[in-house]
Design an enzyme around this catalytic site. Structure first.
Site, PDB file in Angstrom:
ATOM      1  N   GLY A 160      -5.926   8.155  11.816  1.00 34.10           N
ATOM      2  CA  GLY A 160      -4.546   8.050  11.394  1.00 34.10           C
ATOM      3  C   GLY A 160      -3.646   7.139  12.193  1.00 34.10           C
ATOM      4  O   GLY A 160      -2.513   6.884  11.781  1.00 34.10           O
ATOM      5  N   CYS A 196      -2.496  -8.442 -15.601  1.00 31.55           N
ATOM      6  CA  CYS A 196      -1.439  -8.136 -16.572  1.00 31.55           C
ATOM      7  C   CYS A 196      -0.761  -6.810 -16.270  1.00 31.55           C
ATOM      8  O   CYS A 196      -0.948  -5.815 -16.978  1.00 31.55           O
ATOM      9  CB  CYS A 196      -2.032  -8.101 -17.981  1.00 31.55           C
ATOM     10  SG  CYS A 196      -2.924  -9.606 -18.338  1.00 31.55           S
ATOM     11  N   GLU A 197       0.005  -6.768 -15.182  1.00 27.05           N
ATOM     12  CA  GLU A 197       0.793  -5.598 -14.783  1.00 27.05           C
ATOM     13  C   GLU A 197       1.969  -6.144 -13.985  1.00 27.05           C
ATOM     14  O   GLU A 197       1.781  -7.016 -13.147  1.00 27.05           O
ATOM     15  CB  GLU A 197       0.010  -4.702 -13.796  1.00 27.05           C
ATOM     16  CG  GLU A 197      -1.238  -4.096 -14.294  1.00 27.05           C
ATOM     17  CD  GLU A 197      -1.064  -2.672 -14.796  1.00 27.05           C
ATOM     18  OE1 GLU A 197       0.021  -2.100 -14.598  1.00 27.05           O
ATOM     19  OE2 GLU A 197      -2.017  -2.164 -15.392  1.00 27.05           O
TER      20      GLU A 197
HETATM   21  C1  LIG Z   1      -9.001   8.471   5.996  1.00 26.26           C
HETATM   22  C2  LIG Z   1      -9.479   9.377   7.037  1.00 26.26           C
HETATM   23  C3  LIG Z   1      -9.608   8.928   8.349  1.00 26.26           C
HETATM   24  C4  LIG Z   1      -9.195   7.537   8.797  1.00 26.26           C
HETATM   25  O1  LIG Z   1      -7.820   7.327   8.725  1.00 26.26           O
HETATM   26  P1  LIG Z   1      -7.183   5.998   9.352  1.00 26.26           P
HETATM   27  O2  LIG Z   1      -5.750   6.121   9.053  1.00 26.26           O
HETATM   28  O3  LIG Z   1      -7.806   4.827   8.654  1.00 26.26           O
HETATM   29  O4  LIG Z   1      -7.468   5.983  10.809  1.00 26.26           O
HETATM   30  C5  LIG Z   1     -10.122   9.798   9.292  1.00 26.26           C
HETATM   31  N1  LIG Z   1     -10.501  11.066   8.950  1.00 26.26           N
HETATM   32  C6  LIG Z   1     -10.382  11.534   7.686  1.00 26.26           C
HETATM   33  C7  LIG Z   1     -10.803  12.911   7.375  1.00 26.26           C
HETATM   34  C8  LIG Z   1      -9.877  10.709   6.690  1.00 26.26           C
HETATM   35  O5  LIG Z   1      -9.743  11.180   5.440  1.00 26.26           O
END
Ligand SMILES: *Cc1c(COP(=O)(O)O)cnc(C)c1O
Length: 444
Positions: A268, A369-370
């Site tokens: 994340g 086409c959007e």
């Molecule tokens: C998408 C996801 C990640 C990676 O998220 P990033 O924002 O790309 O670092 C890690 N763990 C899970 C469970 C995810 O669904």
């Protein structure tokens, strides 16, 4: 802008005092981009040369940049944890292999990603399986591959896994993804940690799932974790989530006499899509360190922060037009190649490959086409003309991985750069790829 191999991107001062969860900011995309005699270069390769050889639209990735971002995580974690790269961010087998060879694991969310990870060389113990809706078939494959663990997102899923493990005569190692009910400061589509989201198990239910697992001979709880969303630019939500999950780990020990081995903090961490400062992985890990206790090993699952800034999408300008009020630059890449602007209102930096000084306020759009088919809206862009090349930066994560054949467009080719060298890592799709699955069914 030279990038050193096996070193980290930028430096931080680890002893600097910061409030809890604060992350050191720095010019994180110290991107290996520069202008030479032939225009924009990525690492030591002219992008015009790649466009000439492989055509456009084209995804181009820097291998050294990916390894550098990965090394920032690995060095910061040291012996305290492991990195499992989130395959969904960038799923090309040859990029996965690079990451595997650098000692990281893979975080997968489907059987297709399991097959990719295996093709890239990851062993079972180097793979964790996340995702809110695993099928029976996916559970079987995961058990046969002897993965490190499967992440469970509901009591019903845990029951199903127990059944599959019993039939397979195996023991399923599991983690439970807790929904910490914490708001992450990001786009609503990619926030996942609120009580109202489909993800994870509410804290109140968590103990009963672990009780069920520890009483079954076919389940072995080894981890507990969370994943609160994507493109998160502060560490405070992760820190708060980790504290809640650690309190639950304490209760597992006290009430069920159960000690799990891993704390899975998900992925994340965000990146900078513009020229602003963005968080550093090492500082992110450091911000979580205060809650590292109880002999738990960390698992982190970064995707975007490993490969997002390592990739560019190269596109050629087809036409320019104006409707009197507004200017449009029409290029050969479209929303099917890069969905992020349409889906998340994302703004990617855009550079002309031939150095263009003049600027133009315009929309950069594709041929689909959007009206949602835009790569940039009402932005100051280089005043390029037909035939010019543009590079959309920070396209390495959720770029090709989210591409589609919408409008029956062939998906782009992918190229991987290593310093002065480069190679094709995915061929441009052919009309055979596009039509084959239908033609093989015959006219009936
Ligand atoms: C998408 C996801 C990640 C990676 O998220 P990033 O924002 O790309 O670092 C890690 N763990 C899970 C469970 C995810 O669904």
């Amino acid at each position: 802008m030279v990038l050193r191999k096996k070193t980290e991107i930028g430096m931080i001062n680890p002893s600097a005092k910061r409030p809890p969860g604060a992350i050191a900011l720095q010019q994180f995309p110290a991107l290996p981009l520069s202008y030479g005699a032939e225009g924009l270069r990525f690492e030591q390769v002219d992008l015009s040369e790649l466009a000439g050889e492989f055509g456009t639209p084209l995804y181009v990735y820097s291998g050294p940049y990916i390894l550098s971002a990965l090394a920032s995580y690995q060095n910061a974690l040291g012996e305290d944890g492991e990195v499992f790269f989130a395959v969904k961010a960038c799923s090309n087998i040859w990029i996965l292999r690079l990451i595997q060879e650098a000692g990281a694991g893979a975080d997968i969310v489907s059987l297709g990603e399991l097959r990719r990870a295996q093709a890239a060389g990851f062993t079972g113990s180097q793979i964790v399986f996340s995702g809110v809706g695993k099928t029976k078939q996916e559970m079987q494959a995961a058990l046969q591959a002897d993965l490190r663990f499967l992440v469970i997102e509901s009591a019903a899923e845990l029951k199903m896994l127990e059944e599959v493990a019993r039939v397979e005569g195996r023991v399923a190692r599991i983690s439970v993804r807790v929904n910490p009910d914490i708001a992450a400061d990001t786009h609503p589509y990619i926030a996942t940690g609120l009580g109202s989201h489909k993800f994870g198990v509410p804290a109140a239910e968590v103990l009963s799932l672990y009780r069920f697992a520890s009483e079954s001979p076919h389940l072995e709880p080894v981890a507990i974790g969370f994943h609160i969303g994507s493109q998160i630019l502060s560490g405070s939500a992760h820190l708060a989530a980790a504290e809640r999950i650690l309190a639950l780990a304490d209760r597992l020990r006290a009430e069920l006499d159960l000690s799990v081995k891993y704390l899975d903090a998900g992925g994340g961490l965000g990146i900078s899509y513009d020229e602003k400062l963005s968080p550093h992985p090492a500082s992110f890990i450091e911000s979580l360190r205060p809650v590292l206790r109880g002999g738990l090993k960390w698992i982190v699952e970064p995707g975007r922060s490993i490969c997002g800034n390592a990739g560019v999408l190269l596109t050629r300008v087809l036409y320019r037009k104006t409707n009197g009020k507004k200017d449009f630059i029409i290029c050969d890449a479209a929303m099917n190649d890069l969905l992020r602007p349409a889906l998340y209102q994302a703004e990617h930096r855009i550079l002309a490959v031939r150095e263009v000084k003049e600027e133009l306020r315009a929309d950069l759009v594709g041929p689909v086409c959007e009206s949602g088919d835009f790569l940039a809206r009402d932005r100051l862009l280089p005043a390029v003309d037909s035939g010019d090349l543009l590079a959309l930066l920070s396209a390495g994560a959720y770029g090709f991985a989210m591409s589609s054949n919408y409008n029956s467009r062939l998906r782009p080719a992918e190229v991987l750069i290593d310093g002065p060298n480069y190679r094709l890592i995915r061929q441009r799709e052919t009309f055979e790829d596009l039509l084959g699955p239908e033609l093989r069914c015959g006219p009936g």
